[in-house]
Design a protein around this motif. Structure first.
Motif, PDB file in Angstrom:
ATOM      1  N   LEU A  73      35.083   6.346  -9.608  1.00  0.00           N
ATOM      2  CA  LEU A  73      35.780   7.561 -10.004  1.00  0.00           C
ATOM      3  C   LEU A  73      35.234   8.751  -9.221  1.00  0.00           C
ATOM      4  N   ALA A  74      33.923   8.833  -9.079  1.00  0.00           N
ATOM      5  CA  ALA A  74      33.316   9.912  -8.292  1.00  0.00           C
ATOM      6  C   ALA A  74      33.694   9.782  -6.817  1.00  0.00           C
ATOM      7  N   GLY A  75      33.693   8.565  -6.309  1.00  0.00           N
ATOM      8  CA  GLY A  75      34.064   8.335  -4.912  1.00  0.00           C
ATOM      9  C   GLY A  75      35.512   8.686  -4.616  1.00  0.00           C
ATOM     10  N   PHE A  76      36.374   8.527  -5.616  1.00  0.00           N
ATOM     11  CA  PHE A  76      37.786   8.863  -5.442  1.00  0.00           C
ATOM     12  C   PHE A  76      37.960  10.337  -5.108  1.00  0.00           C
ATOM     13  N   ALA A  77      37.221  11.198  -5.810  1.00  0.00           N
ATOM     14  CA  ALA A  77      37.326  12.640  -5.556  1.00  0.00           C
ATOM     15  C   ALA A  77      36.946  12.965  -4.116  1.00  0.00           C
ATOM     16  N   ASN A  78      35.884  12.354  -3.617  1.00  0.00           N
ATOM     17  CA  ASN A  78      35.461  12.592  -2.228  1.00  0.00           C
ATOM     18  C   ASN A  78      36.501  12.082  -1.242  1.00  0.00           C
ATOM     19  N   ALA A  79      37.020  10.894  -1.492  1.00  0.00           N
ATOM     20  CA  ALA A  79      38.013  10.314  -0.582  1.00  0.00           C
ATOM     21  C   ALA A  79      39.312  11.113  -0.596  1.00  0.00           C
ATOM     22  N   ALA A  80      39.699  11.631  -1.757  1.00  0.00           N
ATOM     23  CA  ALA A  80      40.937  12.411  -1.854  1.00  0.00           C
ATOM     24  C   ALA A  80      40.882  13.666  -0.984  1.00  0.00           C
ATOM     25  N   CYS A  81      39.691  14.216  -0.798  1.00  0.00           N
ATOM     26  CA  CYS A  81      39.540  15.403   0.060  1.00  0.00           C
ATOM     27  C   CYS A  81      39.948  15.105   1.500  1.00  0.00           C
ATOM     28  N   VAL A  82      39.824  13.863   1.889  1.00  0.00           N
ATOM     29  CA  VAL A  82      40.132  13.461   3.261  1.00  0.00           C
ATOM     30  C   VAL A  82      41.493  12.783   3.365  1.00  0.00           C
ATOM     31  N   LEU A  83      41.879  12.011   2.329  1.00  0.00           N
ATOM     32  CA  LEU A  83      43.024  11.117   2.456  1.00  0.00           C
ATOM     33  C   LEU A  83      44.272  11.513   1.664  1.00  0.00           C
ATOM     34  N   SER A  84      44.146  12.369   0.681  1.00  0.00           N
ATOM     35  CA  SER A  84      45.293  12.714  -0.159  1.00  0.00           C
ATOM     36  C   SER A  84      46.311  13.565   0.601  1.00  0.00           C
ATOM     37  N   SER A 109      36.115   0.171  -0.902  1.00  0.00           N
ATOM     38  CA  SER A 109      36.261   1.432  -0.176  1.00  0.00           C
ATOM     39  C   SER A 109      37.573   2.094  -0.534  1.00  0.00           C
ATOM     40  N   TRP A 110      37.550   3.408  -0.588  1.00  0.00           N
ATOM     41  CA  TRP A 110      38.790   4.169  -0.756  1.00  0.00           C
ATOM     42  C   TRP A 110      39.378   4.340   0.643  1.00  0.00           C
ATOM     43  N   THR A 111      40.419   3.590   0.943  1.00  0.00           N
ATOM     44  CA  THR A 111      41.043   3.588   2.268  1.00  0.00           C
ATOM     45  C   THR A 111      42.332   4.405   2.238  1.00  0.00           C
ATOM     46  N   PRO A 112      42.902   4.715   3.397  1.00  0.00           N
ATOM     47  CA  PRO A 112      44.167   5.466   3.410  1.00  0.00           C
ATOM     48  C   PRO A 112      45.264   4.803   2.578  1.00  0.00           C
ATOM     49  N   HIS A 113      45.274   3.468   2.526  1.00  0.00           N
ATOM     50  CA  HIS A 113      46.299   2.783   1.742  1.00  0.00           C
ATOM     51  C   HIS A 113      46.240   3.173   0.266  1.00  0.00           C
ATOM     52  N   ARG A 114      45.070   3.489  -0.233  1.00  0.00           N
ATOM     53  CA  ARG A 114      44.914   3.847  -1.645  1.00  0.00           C
ATOM     54  C   ARG A 114      45.485   5.229  -1.959  1.00  0.00           C
ATOM     55  N   MET A 130      43.655  -4.472 -12.491  1.00  0.00           N
ATOM     56  CA  MET A 130      42.286  -4.003 -12.317  1.00  0.00           C
ATOM     57  C   MET A 130      42.273  -2.475 -12.283  1.00  0.00           C
ATOM     58  N   ASP A 131      41.407  -1.881 -13.088  1.00  0.00           N
ATOM     59  CA  ASP A 131      41.260  -0.434 -13.131  1.00  0.00           C
ATOM     60  C   ASP A 131      40.151  -0.034 -12.169  1.00  0.00           C
ATOM     61  N   ARG A 132      40.515   0.632 -11.083  1.00  0.00           N
ATOM     62  CA  ARG A 132      39.529   1.038 -10.083  1.00  0.00           C
ATOM     63  C   ARG A 132      38.566   2.096 -10.622  1.00  0.00           C
ATOM     64  N   PHE A 133      38.954   2.785 -11.699  1.00  0.00           N
ATOM     65  CA  PHE A 133      38.087   3.806 -12.279  1.00  0.00           C
ATOM     66  C   PHE A 133      37.178   3.252 -13.372  1.00  0.00           C
ATOM     67  N   ALA A 134      37.195   1.940 -13.599  1.00  0.00           N
ATOM     68  CA  ALA A 134      36.339   1.346 -14.628  1.00  0.00           C
ATOM     69  C   ALA A 134      34.861   1.478 -14.256  1.00  0.00           C
ATOM     70  N   VAL A 135      34.584   1.573 -12.978  1.00  0.00           N
ATOM     71  CA  VAL A 135      33.217   1.771 -12.495  1.00  0.00           C
ATOM     72  C   VAL A 135      33.041   3.265 -12.224  1.00  0.00           C
ATOM     73  N   PRO A 136      32.138   3.933 -12.945  1.00  0.00           N
ATOM     74  CA  PRO A 136      31.993   5.390 -12.807  1.00  0.00           C
ATOM     75  C   PRO A 136      31.789   5.871 -11.375  1.00  0.00           C
ATOM     76  N   GLU A 137      31.062   5.115 -10.569  1.00  0.00           N
ATOM     77  CA  GLU A 137      30.835   5.526  -9.176  1.00  0.00           C
ATOM     78  C   GLU A 137      32.138   5.561  -8.387  1.00  0.00           C
ATOM     79  N   VAL A 177      46.235   8.995  -8.427  1.00  0.00           N
ATOM     80  CA  VAL A 177      45.396   8.754  -9.601  1.00  0.00           C
ATOM     81  C   VAL A 177      46.035   7.671 -10.470  1.00  0.00           C
ATOM     82  N   ALA A 178      47.347   7.769 -10.703  1.00  0.00           N
ATOM     83  CA  ALA A 178      48.050   6.752 -11.499  1.00  0.00           C
ATOM     84  C   ALA A 178      47.947   5.382 -10.836  1.00  0.00           C
ATOM     85  N   ASN A 179      47.973   5.361  -9.516  1.00  0.00           N
ATOM     86  CA  ASN A 179      47.908   4.100  -8.769  1.00  0.00           C
ATOM     87  C   ASN A 179      46.505   3.507  -8.720  1.00  0.00           C
ATOM     88  N   SER A 180      45.544   4.131  -9.389  1.00  0.00           N
ATOM     89  CA  SER A 180      44.187   3.593  -9.393  1.00  0.00           C
ATOM     90  C   SER A 180      44.083   2.329 -10.251  1.00  0.00           C
TER      91      SER A 180
END
Length: 183
Positions: A42-53, A4-9, A33-40, A19-22
């Protein structure tokens, strides 16, 4: 690996740093570990950033990386990490700055749409370049993530006190207890 993309991320304080901290444990190649190695993810990061960034008010919606742009985006992520890490450690950053700007230009030339993760990450990095107080950019003493220290006296040592600070303090307490040192 799913997670899960949590506030800590999103403790970097800027989208470009998040993004660098991924890449988790970047400096430990055996455990990195590269959290963006799984394409889903990377897509989930964009959604989570709308709420948590921390910069979420800069855009209404953040679209995932455009298909075919993934490698250019990841190359830019690495340039962001190299430049801001060198800035935080007061190394000579002229060549890595040139690389950051070059990779950002390449990413923008790939025609990402406004409000896309690519475009907003480049804009975030450009905003960071104009930091009035570069000493606020720090590297977490526990996990190695980049973050902006927004504390009044610039004394923050961890990206997140609740996670990295707690782990460091618990480890120190355990070592003292084990050695019999009451201090």
């Amino acid at each position: 690996m799913n997670f899960s993309w949590t506030p800590h991320r999103f403790v970097g304080g800027a989208l470009a740093l998040d993004v660098a901290n991924s890449v988790i444990l970047r400096m430990d190649t055996a455990r990195s570990m590269d959290r963006f190695a799984v394409p889903e993810q990377l897509a989930g990061f964009a959604n989570a950033a709308c709420v948590l960034s921390a910069e979420r008010d800069s855009w209404k919606q953040l679209r995932p990386v455009q298909s075919g742009n993934e490698q250019t985006f990841l190359t830019f992520r690495e340039a962001v990490d190299r430049y801001f890490r060198s800035l935080a450690t007061a190394n000579d950053e002229q060549l890595v700055l040139a690389d950051l700007l070059d990779q950002g230009a390449k990413l923008l030339r790939s025609n990402p749409t406004a409000g896309s993760l690519e475009a907003e990450t480049v804009h975030s990095a450009l905003r960071l370049l104009s930091l009035p107080d570069p000493q606020r950019l720090k590297i977490c003493g526990h996990c190695g993530w980049l973050f902006l220290d927004r504390s009044k006296n610039k004394s923050r040592f961890w990206c997140d006190m609740a996670v990295c600070g707690n782990r460091t303090k618990a480890s120190r307490h355990y070592r003292r207890k084990k050695s019999g040192d009451p201090a």
